[in-house]
Design a protein around this motif. Structure first.
Motif, PDB file in Angstrom:
ATOM      1  N   GLU A   8       0.867  -1.258  -0.227  1.00  0.00           N
ATOM      2  CA  GLU A   8      -0.095   0.024   0.045  1.00  0.00           C
ATOM      3  C   GLU A   8       0.796   1.234  -0.118  1.00  0.00           C
ATOM      4  O   GLU A   8       0.733   2.308  -0.835  1.00  0.00           O
ATOM      5  CB  GLU A   8      -0.976  -0.111   1.184  1.00  0.00           C
ATOM      6  N   LYS A  11       2.307   1.635  -3.417  1.00  0.00           N
ATOM      7  CA  LYS A  11       1.155   2.044  -4.305  1.00  0.00           C
ATOM      8  C   LYS A  11       1.117   3.540  -4.079  1.00  0.00           C
ATOM      9  O   LYS A  11       1.001   4.360  -5.306  1.00  0.00           O
ATOM     10  CB  LYS A  11      -0.016   1.401  -4.024  1.00  0.00           C
ATOM     11  N   GLU A  12       1.195   4.108  -2.867  1.00  0.00           N
ATOM     12  CA  GLU A  12       1.099   5.542  -2.563  1.00  0.00           C
ATOM     13  C   GLU A  12       2.276   6.429  -3.377  1.00  0.00           C
ATOM     14  O   GLU A  12       2.144   7.364  -3.836  1.00  0.00           O
ATOM     15  CB  GLU A  12       1.027   5.869  -1.049  1.00  0.00           C
ATOM     16  N   THR A  15       1.681   6.428  -6.941  1.00  0.00           N
ATOM     17  CA  THR A  15       0.677   7.323  -7.203  1.00  0.00           C
ATOM     18  C   THR A  15       1.287   8.814  -7.084  1.00  0.00           C
ATOM     19  O   THR A  15       1.112   9.700  -7.972  1.00  0.00           O
ATOM     20  CB  THR A  15      -0.406   7.088  -6.525  1.00  0.00           C
ATOM     21  N   LEU A  18       4.325   8.641  -9.988  1.00  0.00           N
ATOM     22  CA  LEU A  18       4.198   8.386 -11.487  1.00  0.00           C
ATOM     23  C   LEU A  18       5.247   8.103 -12.376  1.00  0.00           C
ATOM     24  O   LEU A  18       5.518   8.744 -13.259  1.00  0.00           O
ATOM     25  CB  LEU A  18       3.055   9.437 -11.967  1.00  0.00           C
TER      26      LEU A  18
END
Length: 133
Positions: A8, A11-12, A15, A18
Motif C-alpha cells: 500500500e 502504491k502511494e 501514485t 507516477l
C-alpha cells in the motif's frame, strides 16, 4: 529486525511520483531530482524499490539518448552514484578492498567483475546489473 515491504505504501509512492518510461530531457531531469532526494536519506523498502526503478529508467533513457551505440555504462553509473551519494574513492576502496583495483576501474583500465558488481550493488542499494556489461 527485518523491514517488510508494504504494498500500500509502495502504491502511494507510485501514485505520487507516477514513474514511467523517460522520453524527454525534462522527464529525465525530474527523475534525477527524485533519485537525488531519495539518495540522501535512509530509505524505506518501498522508497528503495522506487529508487531502483527510477535509476533503471534513467539508465535506459541515457543509454538510448546519450550513447546509443553502447549497451551498458557500468563506469558512468558508478561515477554517477559516487558523485550523487557524495562518497569518495576511499569509500569504494572499503567496498572493493584494494586502492589499485578502484583506480583501475575508475580510470577505465579494468572492468567491474560480477563479485565487485554485487558488492557495489549492496553498497549503493541498487541492482548489481547496473555495474555489468
Amino acid at each position: 529486525m527485518t523491514l517488510t515491504f508494504n504494498r500500500e505504501k509502495y502504491k502511494e509512492l507510485l501514485t505520487a511520483y507516477l514513474p514511467k518510461l523517460i522520453k524527454t530531457e525534462a522527464e529525465n531531469e525530474q527523475a534525477l531530482g527524485i533519485v537525488e532526494d531519495l539518495m540522501h536519506r535512509k530509505r524505506t523498502p518501498e522508497e528503495d524499490e522506487l529508487y531502483q526503478l527510477l535509476i533503471t529508467l534513467i539508465e535506459k533513457f541515457e543509454q538510448e539518448n546519450y550513447q546509443p551505440n553502447q549497451q551498458n555504462h557500468p563506469l558512468s553509473m558508478l561515477l554517477f552514484l559516487l558523485e550523487e551519494s557524495e562518497r569518495s574513492r576511499d569509500d569504494l576502496v572499503a567496498v572493493l578492498g584494494n586502492e589499485d583495483i578502484v583506480n583501475n576501474i575508475v580510470n577505465g583500465q579494468e572492468k567491474i567483475n560480477a563479485e565487485q558488481a554485487r558488492k557495489l550493488g549492496e553498497f549503493f542499494h541498487v541492482e548489481p546489473s547496473l555495474f555489468t556489461e
